[in-house]
Design a protein around this motif. Structure first.
Motif, PDB file in Angstrom:
ATOM      1  N   MET A   1       3.035  -8.310   3.233  1.00  0.00           N
ATOM      2  CA  MET A   1       2.495  -7.017   2.811  1.00  0.00           C
ATOM      3  C   MET A   1       3.126  -5.926   3.647  1.00  0.00           C
ATOM      4  SD  MET A   1       0.450  -5.470   5.332  1.00  0.00           S
ATOM      5  CE  MET A   1      -0.255  -4.260   4.270  1.00  0.00           C
ATOM      6  N   THR A   2       3.118  -4.719   3.091  1.00  0.00           N
ATOM      7  CA  THR A   2       3.604  -3.579   3.850  1.00  0.00           C
ATOM      8  C   THR A   2       2.837  -2.326   3.430  1.00  0.00           C
ATOM      9  OG1 THR A   2       5.590  -2.483   4.696  1.00  0.00           O
ATOM     10  CG2 THR A   2       5.457  -2.768   2.307  1.00  0.00           C
ATOM     11  N   ILE A   3       2.970  -1.337   4.250  1.00  0.00           N
ATOM     12  CA  ILE A   3       2.500  -0.001   3.913  1.00  0.00           C
ATOM     13  C   ILE A   3       3.757   0.858   3.819  1.00  0.00           C
ATOM     14  CG2 ILE A   3       1.242   2.031   4.719  1.00  0.00           C
ATOM     15  CD1 ILE A   3      -0.687   0.080   6.166  1.00  0.00           C
ATOM     16  N   LEU A   4       3.896   1.562   2.708  1.00  0.00           N
ATOM     17  CA  LEU A   4       5.000   2.491   2.542  1.00  0.00           C
ATOM     18  C   LEU A   4       4.378   3.879   2.418  1.00  0.00           C
ATOM     19  CD1 LEU A   4       7.994   3.093   2.204  1.00  0.00           C
ATOM     20  CD2 LEU A   4       7.733   2.631  -0.252  1.00  0.00           C
TER      21      LEU A   4
ATOM     22  N   MET B   1      -4.699   2.638   8.914  1.00  0.00           N
ATOM     23  CA  MET B   1      -3.502   2.078   8.292  1.00  0.00           C
ATOM     24  C   MET B   1      -2.626   1.378   9.328  1.00  0.00           C
ATOM     25  SD  MET B   1      -2.345   4.763   5.425  1.00  0.00           S
ATOM     26  CE  MET B   1      -2.698   4.072   3.843  1.00  0.00           C
ATOM     27  N   GLN B   2      -2.462   2.006  10.479  1.00  0.00           N
ATOM     28  CA  GLN B   2      -1.647   1.396  11.524  1.00  0.00           C
ATOM     29  C   GLN B   2      -2.259   0.079  11.995  1.00  0.00           C
ATOM     30  OE1 GLN B   2       1.408   2.028  12.553  1.00  0.00           O
ATOM     31  NE2 GLN B   2       1.313   0.350  14.021  1.00  0.00           N
ATOM     32  N   ASP B   3      -3.570   0.070  12.218  1.00  0.00           N
ATOM     33  CA  ASP B   3      -4.248  -1.175  12.622  1.00  0.00           C
ATOM     34  C   ASP B   3      -4.091  -2.254  11.564  1.00  0.00           C
ATOM     35  OD1 ASP B   3      -5.085   0.014  14.976  1.00  0.00           O
ATOM     36  OD2 ASP B   3      -7.139   0.371  14.285  1.00  0.00           O
ATOM     37  N   PHE B   4      -4.298  -1.878  10.303  1.00  0.00           N
ATOM     38  CA  PHE B   4      -4.188  -2.852   9.212  1.00  0.00           C
ATOM     39  C   PHE B   4      -2.768  -3.397   9.128  1.00  0.00           C
ATOM     40  CE2 PHE B   4      -3.667  -4.302   4.863  1.00  0.00           C
ATOM     41  CZ  PHE B   4      -4.784  -5.100   4.726  1.00  0.00           C
ATOM     42  N   TYR B   5      -1.781  -2.523   9.248  1.00  0.00           N
ATOM     43  CA  TYR B   5      -0.390  -2.943   9.186  1.00  0.00           C
ATOM     44  C   TYR B   5      -0.056  -3.903  10.330  1.00  0.00           C
ATOM     45  CZ  TYR B   5       4.689  -2.780   9.136  1.00  0.00           C
ATOM     46  OH  TYR B   5       6.021  -3.134   9.110  1.00  0.00           O
ATOM     47  N   GLU B   6      -0.438  -3.543  11.539  1.00  0.00           N
ATOM     48  CA  GLU B   6      -0.126  -4.396  12.688  1.00  0.00           C
ATOM     49  C   GLU B   6      -0.743  -5.795  12.558  1.00  0.00           C
ATOM     50  OE1 GLU B   6       1.981  -4.189  15.299  1.00  0.00           O
ATOM     51  OE2 GLU B   6       2.680  -2.373  14.292  1.00  0.00           O
TER      52      GLU B   6
ATOM     53  N   ILE C   1       0.891  -1.154   0.000  1.00  0.00           N
ATOM     54  CA  ILE C   1       0.000   0.000   0.000  1.00  0.00           C
ATOM     55  C   ILE C   1       0.931   1.206   0.000  1.00  0.00           C
ATOM     56  CG2 ILE C   1      -1.691   1.341   1.309  1.00  0.00           C
ATOM     57  CD1 ILE C   1      -2.733  -1.313   2.482  1.00  0.00           C
ATOM     58  N   LEU C   2       1.010   1.902  -1.138  1.00  0.00           N
ATOM     59  CA  LEU C   2       1.867   3.078  -1.281  1.00  0.00           C
ATOM     60  C   LEU C   2       0.991   4.298  -1.064  1.00  0.00           C
ATOM     61  CD1 LEU C   2       4.579   4.389  -2.078  1.00  0.00           C
ATOM     62  CD2 LEU C   2       3.790   4.298  -4.457  1.00  0.00           C
ATOM     63  N   ASN C   3       1.202   4.961   0.068  1.00  0.00           N
ATOM     64  CA  ASN C   3       0.341   6.059   0.487  1.00  0.00           C
ATOM     65  C   ASN C   3       1.113   7.371   0.469  1.00  0.00           C
ATOM     66  OD1 ASN C   3      -0.673   7.636   3.264  1.00  0.00           O
ATOM     67  ND2 ASN C   3      -2.314   6.848   1.976  1.00  0.00           N
TER      68      ASN C   3
ATOM     69  N   MET D   1      -8.958  -1.304   2.735  1.00  0.00           N
ATOM     70  CA  MET D   1      -7.612  -1.873   2.601  1.00  0.00           C
ATOM     71  C   MET D   1      -7.685  -3.391   2.534  1.00  0.00           C
ATOM     72  SD  MET D   1      -5.188   0.459   5.040  1.00  0.00           S
ATOM     73  CE  MET D   1      -6.393   1.267   6.073  1.00  0.00           C
ATOM     74  N   GLU D   2      -8.489  -3.972   3.386  1.00  0.00           N
ATOM     75  CA  GLU D   2      -8.642  -5.425   3.411  1.00  0.00           C
ATOM     76  C   GLU D   2      -9.184  -5.937   2.077  1.00  0.00           C
ATOM     77  OE1 GLU D   2      -9.807  -8.072   7.121  1.00  0.00           O
ATOM     78  OE2 GLU D   2     -11.538  -6.987   6.311  1.00  0.00           O
ATOM     79  N   THR D   3     -10.209  -5.295   1.563  1.00  0.00           N
ATOM     80  CA  THR D   3     -10.805  -5.701   0.296  1.00  0.00           C
ATOM     81  C   THR D   3      -9.807  -5.588  -0.842  1.00  0.00           C
ATOM     82  OG1 THR D   3     -13.019  -5.040   1.026  1.00  0.00           O
ATOM     83  CG2 THR D   3     -12.664  -5.201  -1.350  1.00  0.00           C
ATOM     84  N   LEU D   4      -9.103  -4.453  -0.914  1.00  0.00           N
ATOM     85  CA  LEU D   4      -8.150  -4.232  -2.003  1.00  0.00           C
ATOM     86  C   LEU D   4      -6.980  -5.204  -1.924  1.00  0.00           C
ATOM     87  CD1 LEU D   4      -8.151  -0.338  -2.121  1.00  0.00           C
ATOM     88  CD2 LEU D   4      -9.147  -1.907  -3.810  1.00  0.00           C
TER      89      LEU D   4
END
Length: 186
Positions: free
Chosen positions: A105-108, A93-98, A75-77, A178-181
Motif C-alpha cells: 500500500m502507499t499514500i500518494l 497519514m504519516q503514522d499509517f504509512y510508516e 490512498i490518493l490524497n 484509513m485502516e478500515t477503508l
C-alpha cells in the motif's frame, strides 16, 4: 382442503429455497473484475471506475504516475498547506504509512499547487513540519485537482490493487478510518 394447503406450503417453500439459491452470495458479490483485463471498465472518479491516470513531479523533480502503483492499495490524497483539515490529517497519514508501507500500500499526496497561497510553503510543510516520507507530487497546472473534482479539500480516493476507485472521502481522515477503508479492499 388439508392436502391443498400442504401443496401450497411445499410450493411456497420450494420457491423460497429456489429464490435463495439464485440470490446466494449476491450480498458478497464484488462488482469489480477479478482478472487483470480492465479494458471494459470505465475510467472515471466514481466508485468502481478505473482511476484516471496522471503524471506529476515530486519535490525532487521525479516523475510519478498513479499507474506506477498498480498492484498496491493507494490512498490518493489531494491537499494544500493552508488547509486546516489537511494539516490535521497529515500526522495520521504519516503514522499509517510508516506502519503499513510494507503491506503493498502507499499514500500518494497530490499538493494542489495552484491553490497554494505561497508555493514555497510546500517543501517546509513536507520535510520540516510534518516529515512526510510517502510520495508527494505537485499539481502545478491544476489538472489533477480538476480531474478528481477536489472542490473541497482534503479529498481522498481509496484505490484498490487493480486501480479501481473503492471509496471517496471529503474531509480529514483519521488513522482508524484509513485502516478500515484499506482493510475493506483488495
Amino acid at each position: 382442503m388439508k392436502k391443498l394447503k400442504n401443496v401450497f406450503v411445499i410450493a411456497l417453500l420450494a420457491g423460497l429455497i429456489g429464490w435463495g439459491l439464485l440470490n446466494a452470495g449476491e450480498d458478497n458479490a464484488i462488482d469489480t473484475p477479478v482478472n487483470s483485463d480492465l479494458s471494459d471498465v470505465e475510467v472515471g472518479i466514481e466508485q468502481g471506475n478505473l482511476a484516471p491516470d496522471f503524471e506529476l513531479e515530486t519535490l525532487e523533480g521525479e516523475a510519478l504516475r498513479l499507474s506506477d502503483f498498480r498492484g498496491e492499495k493507494v490512498i490518493l490524497n489531494l491537499w494544500a498547506t493552508w488547509c486546516p483539515p489537511c494539516r490535521a490529517e497529515m500526522p495520521h497519514m504519516q503514522d499509517f504509512y510508516e506502519k503499513n508501507k510494507d503491506q503493498d500500500m502507499t499514500i500518494l499526496a497530490v499538493n494542489l499547487t495552484t491553490q497554494e497561497r505561497n508555493t514555497s510553503a510546500v517543501e517546509p510543510f513536507v520535510y520540516d513540519e510534518f516529515q512526510l516520507t510517502f510520495p508527494v507530487v505537485l499539481d502545478v497546472d491544476g489538472d489533477v485537482g480538476t480531474m478528481y473534482q477536489a472542490y473541497s479539500i482534503p479529498t481522498t480516493y481509496i484505490i484498490d490493487t487493480q486501480g479501481l476507485i473503492q471509496n471517496k472521502v471529503v474531509g480529514p481522515m483519521s488513522y482508524e478510518l484509513m485502516e478500515t477503508l484499506m482493510d475493506s479492499i483488495d
